[in-house]
Write an enzyme that holds these catalytic residues in place. Structure first.
Site, PDB file in Angstrom:
ATOM      1  CG  HIS A 142       2.808  -8.044  -7.085  1.00  0.00           C
ATOM      2  ND1 HIS A 142       3.273  -7.819  -5.808  1.00  0.00           N
ATOM      3  CD2 HIS A 142       1.781  -7.183  -7.254  1.00  0.00           C
ATOM      4  CE1 HIS A 142       2.558  -6.865  -5.228  1.00  0.00           C
ATOM      5  NE2 HIS A 142       1.640  -6.470  -6.090  1.00  0.00           N
ATOM      6  CD  GLU A 165       6.366  -9.682  -5.818  1.00  0.00           C
ATOM      7  OE1 GLU A 165       6.545  -9.307  -6.985  1.00  0.00           O
ATOM      8  OE2 GLU A 165       5.559  -9.134  -5.045  1.00  0.00           O
ATOM      9  CB  CYS A 221       2.725  -3.144  -7.352  1.00  0.00           C
ATOM     10  SG  CYS A 221       0.963  -3.023  -7.554  1.00  0.00           S
ATOM     11  CD  GLU A 244      -2.734   1.251   0.017  1.00  0.00           C
ATOM     12  OE1 GLU A 244      -3.242   0.258  -0.521  1.00  0.00           O
ATOM     13  OE2 GLU A 244      -2.841   2.399  -0.440  1.00  0.00           O
TER      14      GLU A 244
END
Ligand code: GLN
Length: 192
Positions: A173, A175, A83, A52
């Protein structure tokens, strides 16, 4: 030589990045407070994870970590941002939201896919990586780039990955999809 990567670990999906980077032979140091950044020139690169961005920005400021990180990146330290990390790097945010690091000359729209498309996976081309399994989670889009920013990936006509000098920034993402090619690409930049 084993590269030392500082992974911002205030909030969000940092452990997943560490697992991938360590599987590729890097050493990760979690950055939770300002002292973790010392000495800043001992780091070979940095990772800004998803999560966030508003929370991360506030914590970075409260913990006095914004400036040293910004200086290191502005001076050329390699960084991989995903992100929320992309949102932290962006020089401009839509709707006049507050900028955090501002080292990447792009404009970003947060939560650009709306509620219905909150999360999804797509196989996309990222730079030279074909068929990359990209996970988007309440993802941003890059809505404007300056001339010297290289676009690495476009999905549905929207830019979702860029490279600018020492900075690699992704709206998704890398990962989470079990594919380490983007982390390899980052570590190759770190080694160069
Ligand atoms: N929606 C988040 C934000 O605005 C980013 C989501 C993510 O990092 N997966 O910060």
């Amino acid at each position: 030589m084993t590269p030392k990567i500082g992974v911002l670990a205030l909030q969000g999906a940092f452990i997943e990045h560490e697992r991938v980077l360590e599987s590729l032979g890097a050493r990760c140091v979690e950055l939770r407070k300002r002292a973790d950044l010392n000495p800043i020139d001992s780091f070979d690169g940095f990772v800004l994870p998803g999560g966030e961005s508003t929370v991360q920005r506030k914590l970075l400021r409260e913990l006095d970590m914004l400036e040293p990180l910004r200086d290191a990146i502005a001076q050329g330290a390699p960084v991989l941002a995903t992100c929320a990390g992309l949102i932290l790097l962006a020089r401009k945010l839509e709707r006049g939201e507050e900028v955090a690091l501002g080292t990447l000359p792009v404009a970003v729209e947060r939560n650009a896919y709306g509620r219905q498309l909150g999360s999804f996976q797509r196989r996309i081309k990222v730079g030279d990586c074909e068929d990359f399994n990209a996970t988007f989670i309440r993802a941003p889009q890059i809505v404007e780039v300056s001339l010297d920013v290289r676009t690495l990936a476009v999905v549905d006509g929207k830019i979702v990955a860029v490279e600018y000098r020492n900075q690699i920034a992704l709206a998704f993402h890398p990962e989470l999809g079990g594919d380490s090619r983007i982390h390899q690409f980052f570590l190759a930049r770190v080694a160069a």
